[in-house]
Design a protein around this motif. Sequence first.
Motif, PDB file in Angstrom:
ATOM      1  N   CYS A 176       8.682   0.351  -9.697  1.00 41.59           N
ATOM      2  CA  CYS A 176       7.790  -0.201  -8.677  1.00 41.59           C
ATOM      3  C   CYS A 176       6.568   0.711  -8.500  1.00 41.59           C
ATOM      4  CB  CYS A 176       8.547  -0.335  -7.366  1.00 41.59           C
ATOM      5  SG  CYS A 176       7.516  -0.811  -5.980  1.00 41.59           S
TER       6      CYS A 176
ATOM      7  N   CYS B 272       6.715   2.105  -4.443  1.00 43.75           N
ATOM      8  CA  CYS B 272       7.708   3.059  -3.937  1.00 43.75           C
ATOM      9  C   CYS B 272       8.325   3.901  -5.054  1.00 43.75           C
ATOM     10  CB  CYS B 272       8.804   2.330  -3.146  1.00 43.75           C
ATOM     11  SG  CYS B 272       9.891   1.329  -4.185  1.00 43.75           S
TER      12      CYS B 272
ATOM     13  N   CYS C  49       8.876  -3.846  -6.656  1.00 47.11           N
ATOM     14  CA  CYS C  49      10.210  -4.313  -6.295  1.00 47.11           C
ATOM     15  C   CYS C  49      10.052  -5.390  -5.227  1.00 47.11           C
ATOM     16  CB  CYS C  49      11.070  -3.150  -5.803  1.00 47.11           C
ATOM     17  SG  CYS C  49      10.574  -2.483  -4.215  1.00 47.11           S
TER      18      CYS C  49
ATOM     19  N   CYS D  49       8.730  -4.197  -1.722  1.00 38.31           N
ATOM     20  CA  CYS D  49       7.310  -3.833  -1.699  1.00 38.31           C
ATOM     21  C   CYS D  49       6.434  -5.069  -1.899  1.00 38.31           C
ATOM     22  CB  CYS D  49       7.003  -2.790  -2.762  1.00 38.31           C
ATOM     23  SG  CYS D  49       7.759  -1.197  -2.394  1.00 38.31           S
TER      24      CYS D  49
HETATM   25 ZN   LIG Z   1       8.995  -0.786  -4.233  1.00 43.54          ZN
END
Ligand SMILES: [Zn+2]
Length: 130
Positions: free
Chosen positions: A90, A93, A111, A114
Amino acid sequence: MALTSAQLNELERMMKKRRDALEAELHADAAKSREDVFSQMAGEVADSADEAEADLISDVENAELSRDLEELRVLEAALARVRDGSYGTCVDCGGEIDLERLRAEPAAIRCIDCQRIHEKTFPEPPRPKL
Ligand SMILES: [Zn+2]
């Protein structure tokens, strides 16, 4: 759990297939546009209603074209991430993107958590309905 090389290969194959299909479509569109130009140059006289219709069609075609080009760009970026080893991570994050999400959307860069935050923060402009 990190992606296995078999899973990575599977996703890469999916993306390459989609990219090839998009490229073929874009080439076909480009060939068609050239034909349109030639038929116009051949001296057809269109009345104004036909011209307005032709403009409308080309707007729709342009919208499709830019969507295809954008998808192609996203796919190329994802394939570059496969090559440099950052694929499946991701961008927000740094966590791993679920395999199920990647299977549904191989070029995903976030992800699911997010992505939800991102969509809330940067809502996409409403698309015109045809
Ligand atoms: Zn993420």
